[in-house]
Design an enzyme around this catalytic site. Structure first.
Site, short mmCIF file in Angstrom:
data_model
loop_
_atom_site.label_atom_id
_atom_site.label_comp_id
_atom_site.label_asym_id
_atom_site.label_seq_id
_atom_site.Cartn_x
_atom_site.Cartn_y
_atom_site.Cartn_z
N GLY A 183 -5.95 -0.51 13.78
CA GLY A 183 -6.67 -0.82 12.54
C GLY A 183 -5.81 -1.65 11.62
O GLY A 183 -4.80 -2.24 12.04
N ASN A 184 -6.21 -1.75 10.36
CA ASN A 184 -5.39 -2.45 9.36
C ASN A 184 -5.58 -1.79 8.00
O ASN A 184 -6.39 -0.87 7.86
CB ASN A 184 -5.71 -3.95 9.34
CG ASN A 184 -7.15 -4.21 8.98
OD1 ASN A 184 -7.58 -3.93 7.87
ND2 ASN A 184 -7.94 -4.72 9.94
N HIS A 185 -4.85 -2.28 6.99
CA HIS A 185 -4.81 -1.59 5.69
C HIS A 185 -5.93 -1.99 4.73
O HIS A 185 -5.90 -1.61 3.57
CB HIS A 185 -3.47 -1.85 5.00
CG HIS A 185 -2.31 -1.25 5.73
ND1 HIS A 185 -2.17 0.09 5.91
CD2 HIS A 185 -1.25 -1.84 6.35
CE1 HIS A 185 -1.07 0.33 6.59
NE2 HIS A 185 -0.50 -0.82 6.88
N SER A 186 -6.90 -2.76 5.18
CA SER A 186 -7.94 -3.19 4.24
C SER A 186 -8.70 -1.98 3.68
O SER A 186 -9.04 -1.06 4.42
CB SER A 186 -8.93 -4.12 4.97
OG SER A 186 -10.05 -4.32 4.15
N ALA A 217 -11.56 -7.54 7.06
CA ALA A 217 -10.34 -7.83 7.83
C ALA A 217 -10.65 -7.41 9.27
O ALA A 217 -10.44 -6.25 9.65
CB ALA A 217 -9.17 -7.04 7.25
#
Ligand code: CTP
Length: 397
Positions: A206-209, A273
């Site tokens: 995943g990512n931090h968005s 994102a």
């Protein structure tokens, strides 16, 4: 412009209350429906009889009257806007602190419509640190303030603190309602948040968005009268009512949700994102660790923005985002071109207060005509306004 608009006019105890009669007259003349609520000290400056005659409606003051209870919740739900003019120093302090000792404050605290105030006080009171603090506080609660004017004051002094003239207040309301319908009948598609690409039943890439920027844009578009569909990746952020919400997890789900809806969309804003790679194979059981290193084969996801850019018709407007750490302008312009977007909103991770997780953002917008629009670091709700204003400006260009 104000025809059919439902306006609650709150009047508090200030000498400027004498102007309220003129204000009611102008609003009614414009076709607005006005209900007046006065505080008891406002009655020292202007009579309820004048205001009920001009507004053609009973003037309310008390939470209960002769065994009848004034339904403050329904009043707050009835109105398209609540205007408090004049707003005295005392009522401002009550608003800033959530005090509820009269009908006007009860309606204010339960209003779900936008609230705008026109303060009026003597210059020294206006410049007092506590007044400045209280104004900042009510703005942070999402209330709008019509600036005070300079001129002759009740004390005989000349300075800041005069309530804006009734004509200026009416102009403010006209502008507010015209802005509100900027995107009337427009259908908007927005992506926001991260995507999660599963590796096995318990793990993902995943990512931090946070999704904050996309949700702020969705909310602003809705406020301007648009019908908004938000395709949101995994995010805990609250989405306001009135926005169609499609929850997705992976880049593939987000792609499907967008492609199947794009045909009827006027404006698409791709702020998510989206993962560029996904696991080639998702293990059906939890992957166990072993002694050696471990690698996962990744395959490319489909680029949603690029696909929409290929499908885009001339009457559709496409907005892309670019989050960069280096060669920001060069990469943003490349994305504008290769993805066939109409504008690209760039945020650089090198700018303090910009990017994932923050409540603020700092953006530069590039359009296809080679223009560059730079904005300061602002709360994401304000950044959303800048983005929406730029889209509207370019749609009308
Ligand atoms: N985007 C998309 N679908 C993808 C990847 C990106 O719709 N599979 C969109 C994003 O929502 C954003 C824009 O493309 O509007 C740019 O995303 P970004 O991650 O900055 O760029 P990429 O094209 O993924 O390129 P890179 O990661 O190499 O910078």
């Amino acid at each position: 412009m104000l025809k059919g608009k439902k306006i609650i006019l709150g009047i508090t105890g200030s000498i400027a209350a004498y102007k309220s009669a003129m204000l009611v007259r102008l609003l009614v003349k414009q076709g607005a429906e006005v209900k007046v609520i006065m505080t008891s000290s406002a009655k020292d400056f202007v009579t309820p009889l004048s205001l009920s005659t001009l507004s053609k409606s009973e003037v309310l003051t008390d939470l209960s009257d002769n065994d009848t209870w004034a339904n403050h919740v329904m009043l707050g739900r009835w109105a398209d806007i609540m205007l408090i003019a004049p707003l005295s120093c005392n009522s401002l302090a009550k608003m800033a602190n959530g005090l509820c000792d009269n009908l006007l404050m009860a309606v204010y605290l339960s209003a779900i419509c936008p609230v705008v105030v026109a303060p009026a006080m003597d210059e020294d009171m206006w410049h007092h640190a506590s007044t400045k603090d209280n104004i900042k506080k009510i703005i942070s609660f999402n209330n709008a303030v019509i600036p005070v004017e300079k001129g002759e004051l009740a004390s005989g002094l000349v300075g800041d603190g005069r309530m804006a003239e009734p004509e200026s207040i009416v102009n403010w309301l006209q502008h507010f309602f015209s802005k509100k319908s900027d995107l009337k009948d427009k259908k908007i598609l927005i992506t926001a948040g991260p995507t999660y690409e599963a590796i096995d039943p318990v793990r993902f890439i995943g990512n931090h968005s946070s999704g904050k920027m996309g949700v702020a844009i969705a909310e602003e578009m809705k406020k301007r009268g648009a019908s908004v569909t938000l395709v949101l990746g995994p995010s805990n952020i609250l989405v306001p009512e009135g926005i169609e919400l499609i929850r997705v997890k992976s880049a593939a789900e987000m792609y499907e949700a967008c492609i199947s809806r794009f045909e009827n969309i006027d404006i698409a804003v791709m702020s998510a994102a989206v993962a560029d790679y996904t696991a080639a194979n998702i293990a059906t059981e939890k992957i166990k660790k072993n002694d050696g290193n471990f690698s996962i084969e990744l395959t490319k996801t489909k680029d949603i923005l690029k696909t929409l850019g290929e499908k885009k018709k001339t009457n559709q407007f496409l907005v892309g985002f670019a989050l960069e750490t280096n060669n920001e302008k060069e990469f943003a312009l490349k994305k504008l071109q290769t993805k066939n977007a109409d504008i690209i909103v760039l945020n650089s991770l090198n700018d303090a207060g910009a990017g994932f997780g923050h409540d603020t953002n700092k953006i530069t917008i590039f359009d296809k005509q080679g223009n560059e629009y730079k904005f300061d670091t602002k709360p994401k709700t304000e950044v959303a306004k800048d983005i929406v204003n730029t889209i509207i400006q370019l749609l009308h260009a």
